[in-house]
Design a protein around this motif. Sequence first.
Motif, mmCIF file in Angstrom:
data_model
loop_
_atom_site.group_PDB
_atom_site.id
_atom_site.type_symbol
_atom_site.label_atom_id
_atom_site.label_comp_id
_atom_site.label_asym_id
_atom_site.label_seq_id
_atom_site.Cartn_x
_atom_site.Cartn_y
_atom_site.Cartn_z
ATOM 1 N N ASP F 132 4.273 7.661 -15.280
ATOM 2 C CA ASP F 132 3.317 6.801 -14.590
ATOM 3 C C ASP F 132 3.724 6.606 -13.124
ATOM 4 O O ASP F 132 2.901 6.697 -12.214
ATOM 5 C CB ASP F 132 3.276 5.441 -15.317
ATOM 6 N N LYS F 133 5.002 6.342 -12.916
ATOM 7 C CA LYS F 133 5.480 6.146 -11.534
ATOM 8 C C LYS F 133 5.503 7.454 -10.760
ATOM 9 O O LYS F 133 5.175 7.489 -9.575
ATOM 10 C CB LYS F 133 6.882 5.538 -11.566
ATOM 11 N N LEU F 134 5.916 8.509 -11.427
ATOM 12 C CA LEU F 134 5.962 9.818 -10.770
ATOM 13 C C LEU F 134 4.546 10.214 -10.322
ATOM 14 O O LEU F 134 4.351 10.727 -9.217
ATOM 15 C CB LEU F 134 6.519 10.851 -11.757
ATOM 16 N N GLU F 135 3.584 9.979 -11.179
ATOM 17 C CA GLU F 135 2.204 10.336 -10.829
ATOM 18 C C GLU F 135 1.767 9.592 -9.571
ATOM 19 O O GLU F 135 1.174 10.178 -8.665
ATOM 20 C CB GLU F 135 1.265 9.966 -11.994
ATOM 21 N N MET F 136 2.102 8.315 -9.516
ATOM 22 C CA MET F 136 1.715 7.516 -8.341
ATOM 23 C C MET F 136 2.345 8.084 -7.073
ATOM 24 O O MET F 136 1.696 8.183 -6.035
ATOM 25 C CB MET F 136 2.144 6.066 -8.546
ATOM 26 N N LEU F 137 3.593 8.495 -7.158
ATOM 27 C CA LEU F 137 4.268 9.028 -5.968
ATOM 28 C C LEU F 137 3.706 10.388 -5.568
ATOM 29 O O LEU F 137 3.609 10.697 -4.381
ATOM 30 C CB LEU F 137 5.770 9.114 -6.209
ATOM 31 N N ILE F 138 3.355 11.200 -6.538
ATOM 32 C CA ILE F 138 2.747 12.495 -6.199
ATOM 33 C C ILE F 138 1.422 12.247 -5.479
ATOM 34 O O ILE F 138 1.104 12.890 -4.484
ATOM 35 C CB ILE F 138 2.539 13.356 -7.468
ATOM 36 N N GLN F 139 0.678 11.257 -5.952
ATOM 37 C CA GLN F 139 -0.580 10.922 -5.291
ATOM 38 C C GLN F 139 -0.345 10.387 -3.888
ATOM 39 O O GLN F 139 -1.053 10.746 -2.936
ATOM 40 C CB GLN F 139 -1.367 9.906 -6.137
ATOM 41 N N ALA F 140 0.654 9.524 -3.747
ATOM 42 C CA ALA F 140 0.992 9.003 -2.415
ATOM 43 C C ALA F 140 1.330 10.164 -1.485
ATOM 44 O O ALA F 140 0.889 10.205 -0.331
ATOM 45 C CB ALA F 140 2.165 8.033 -2.513
ATOM 46 N N CYS F 141 2.101 11.102 -1.987
ATOM 47 C CA CYS F 141 2.484 12.277 -1.208
ATOM 48 C C CYS F 141 1.238 13.054 -0.773
ATOM 49 O O CYS F 141 1.132 13.478 0.389
ATOM 50 C CB CYS F 141 3.401 13.145 -2.059
ATOM 51 N N GLU F 142 0.287 13.211 -1.665
ATOM 52 C CA GLU F 142 -0.940 13.932 -1.320
ATOM 53 C C GLU F 142 -1.764 13.193 -0.273
ATOM 54 O O GLU F 142 -2.301 13.807 0.646
ATOM 55 C CB GLU F 142 -1.789 14.133 -2.584
ATOM 56 N N TYR F 143 -1.869 11.872 -0.417
ATOM 57 C CA TYR F 143 -2.631 11.115 0.582
ATOM 58 C C TYR F 143 -1.940 11.200 1.944
ATOM 59 O O TYR F 143 -2.608 11.304 2.971
ATOM 60 C CB TYR F 143 -2.810 9.646 0.151
ATOM 61 N N GLU F 144 -0.629 11.151 1.953
ATOM 62 C CA GLU F 144 0.078 11.239 3.232
ATOM 63 C C GLU F 144 -0.088 12.619 3.870
ATOM 64 O O GLU F 144 -0.269 12.729 5.079
ATOM 65 C CB GLU F 144 1.555 10.902 3.038
ATOM 66 N N ARG F 145 -0.017 13.651 3.055
ATOM 67 C CA ARG F 145 -0.247 15.000 3.594
ATOM 68 C C ARG F 145 -1.644 15.112 4.195
ATOM 69 O O ARG F 145 -1.869 15.825 5.177
ATOM 70 C CB ARG F 145 -0.140 16.050 2.466
#
Lengths: 184, 184, 184, 184, 184, 184
Positions: F132-145
């Motif tokens: 659950d947390k990993l998914e959120m961070l991957i999404q954060a990474c995508e939004y930042e990119r």
Amino acid sequence: MPLLDLLLEAGNLKRLPRTGWLLRGVPNPESIADHSYRVALITLFLADELKVKGVDVNVERALKMALLHDLAEARITDIPLTAQYYIDKGKAEKKAAMELFIKTPKPEEYFRLWREYEEELSLEGRLVKFADKLEMLIQACEYERAGFSNLDEFWGALDSLRESEFYEHFRELVDGLAERRKGR
Amino acid sequence: MPLLDLLLEAGNLKRLPRTGWLLRGVPNPESIADHSYRVALITLFLADELKVKGVDVNVERALKMALLHDLAEARITDIPLTAQYYIDKGKAEKKAAMELFIKTPKPEEYFRLWREYEEELSLEGRLVKFADKLEMLIQACEYERAGFSNLDEFWGALDSLRESEFYEHFRELVDGLAERRKGR
Amino acid sequence: MPLLDLLLEAGNLKRLPRTGWLLRGVPNPESIADHSYRVALITLFLADELKVKGVDVNVERALKMALLHDLAEARITDIPLTAQYYIDKGKAEKKAAMELFIKTPKPEEYFRLWREYEEELSLEGRLVKFADKLEMLIQACEYERAGFSNLDEFWGALDSLRESEFYEHFRELVDGLAERRKGR
Amino acid sequence: MPLLDLLLEAGNLKRLPRTGWLLRGVPNPESIADHSYRVALITLFLADELKVKGVDVNVERALKMALLHDLAEARITDIPLTAQYYIDKGKAEKKAAMELFIKTPKPEEYFRLWREYEEELSLEGRLVKFADKLEMLIQACEYERAGFSNLDEFWGALDSLRESEFYEHFRELVDGLAERRKGR
Amino acid sequence: MPLLDLLLEAGNLKRLPRTGWLLRGVPNPESIADHSYRVALITLFLADELKVKGVDVNVERALKMALLHDLAEARITDIPLTAQYYIDKGKAEKKAAMELFIKTPKPEEYFRLWREYEEELSLEGRLVKFADKLEMLIQACEYERAGFSNLDEFWGALDSLRESEFYEHFRELVDGLAERRKGR
Amino acid sequence: MPLLDLLLEAGNLKRLPRTGWLLRGVPNPESIADHSYRVALITLFLADELKVKGVDVNVERALKMALLHDLAEARITDIPLTAQYYIDKGKAEKKAAMELFIKTPKPEEYFRLWREYEEELSLEGRLVKFADKLEMLIQACEYERAGFSNLDEFWGALDSLRESEFYEHFRELVDGLAERRKGR
């Protein structure tokens, strides 16, 4: 009424997003019709500029190509690069284009123009290809100015603009765009 | 680079919604560029059909008008009817069109074409007006098929299509559209 | 029922985007109603703060101005700066405001308040102008924090806030906002 | 700068959708700020109308309530009915409202006004409740006119408008709205 | 890190719309990931229900299929029916699925499961196909309740649900959905 | 038909935005269903990887937890952190989860799994929390990119991933994600 059916189908181009931007995280990006409109506009200005400079170009044929070049995407959608490794997009579009043009007053002429563009068989065909890439870069520039990133890949098209036979005529335009990007 | 500036400004047409739909509650409606694209496409098909039928029409001039007719909205935006009671939209567009065309290779020609369309001074000008209204009705038809309502007002344009000199040539198209609406 | 008609028309303010952001590439930007709400909220807090500081300000009149100041845009839409060179927006809004207020219980009072705001004829009118600009800058700050760029132009309004008679009272607020922007 | 923090937080009201519409399938529905703006506008018109009719109502107090009544949703969000069975929304909003108002020039007054609204302790509090419900129904009416359905549930609020002490004064408005719905 | 690359690529499923709805005019329709989530949820409930009824079904294998069945669309996108006449979607997805699964801990198992689903080779494969169609119809039902129309075509899938081996077990569910549609 | 009701209610997860992104200015962010889908996908890959590495993990139970863990948000919505100070989200979700599970074939089992996840009572429960947390961070990474900023806060979750018992197994994945962020 085949022509009405075609015009309704062309409405798909307004609803379908350009997937290149979508996949890089631009929310609600431009539609295929949005793109095609500016390609046609660029084609108009570049073709008329070439005429002013004494180049013999057929503006009418160029404009027709610009308007028809993505029409098959009304059925095929904007298949992104990631998919083109698995799908022969060119072949699919060719078949779809033929079947769509049958509903128009001049199927043979339109298909001939479509192929001229697709295979860059004429000056006009190559000009519209040039306009197609230029349009994409202008859009990339606008998205970057607005704050979107992750669009470097698109700028590879700059090289192909510079290697084009039209670069000598539109050097200022192409280099001006590259400048603007740096100036961000 | 004035032409680059103009092409960037034309990007506004992708971002600006057609306010007629917006005000009636269609969420994220088509852009001005979306509309202009299909107007040009319709113009192409109708002009070529007229030629097939022996009518002497200049396709190139018609396509240029179609592509340029809403360009000034890149500055003026799509001022809705509710505002036109308070604003002389025609005058504003005329001035903006002139100032935009100055950045192109053929300002005088484009402005002449723009006026021909605006004031319906030529066969081609009237044909693009016909295409402009037809496009709007096809879009209305699509929104209604999708479930949106409250668009009756737009269908008043059907009468003006039927009173047009082009109705005899495109009766099947116009009546076919009206049929489809009923068949909803 | 004129008042019901007016309230339905005011719904346009929810549907219409603030075009300044839209033209700079913010997707789905705030609505005119979104903006007006926070202008009214800021007006409330600033007016009450002035009263605490002993300045004699009529809060009721200020709030009314804040709520009414953009109502005419329900008909006129948010005409952007690029268009105002061609359109006399002030004149259009004045006429539309008058015709809208006729549907309310106090047309004369509302129109007087509207003019007081528009022409900055009273302390309250100037305060709402101050709140209007401040709101825009807070929104610009939020868009920039979210990653949008290309909004420098808006920050010119910072100077006019600093030259205002209210700057002495809200120095901390205005400078705090400018700080936050730098701290991005 | 606590007031600046509060104003930035109030920006959440522009970003947060009204969940009632969202859950029934309206895409990109109005924001909380959109709603609050029209509640304040309605409050203004109804309060002034009451004054014209000789009812003694404090317009300033009513407007303040209208602007502040949903401010706590900047922290709490628009918790829908489906959630309120599991969450004591009133209690949460009360606490959040208190903590937000501390950042303003008049915490006590604002909290008193908030409670007056929430618990309908005064004429003004009840008037803003009336405006809040009326606004929701006007919005429901607009969504239905645009083609959205599945909104019957909301119209239960019509009864509570008709049972209100204000119905006698705004009968035409309330019944006019109900009429329009039927006339769809 | 191949697995990280894969997980980032899977993010495309959130960004890509389901084109069936898009082409029929639903604005901002569900994403592929939205759809896949509910397919997996339905699979879970139906599989457990079958077990309760004494049917020997492997829930783990069924859930894996549900989660993996549309993963290749992260590269291929949701190619609509209009395009499938020109494109061998199955072949493209098969190749893309293989290349994606190579980045996971169990490429062979996942590919075997993917084929089981695609070619309906096992009870679990057929169950996920059933869930996939059921999900689509539930979504169609929701869009219709919200006011969208033009979705009749999708309901053809009802027949294939009724001809399925699972219909006897989930008759109430399937018929209940059909009922709800009528009751609109 | 309780199961049909539940599946229709689960549709809310497609319509409801993840509020964390929304409040930080991401327009049209992912839905709760979007998130849940990738959590389940990550769970699948991590669980199978653990098995390959000889860890005894029950994949079926883990997948069920992943699919059910946010189901209660169909009623509760994605209550953001700013609200959780005022609302006992855990308690609300627990009650809603129980009432939703009653409509399924295995209420007790699902509720037990839900609690295992929520209170991290088992290896599988903790694994899904990790996913659950990993998914959120991957999404954060995508939004930042993509260009969005203002998301630093989310990256605090990186520490909790690194303190987890699973870090030793997925070090490359977690550190790879952190690397990518820096490489922006």
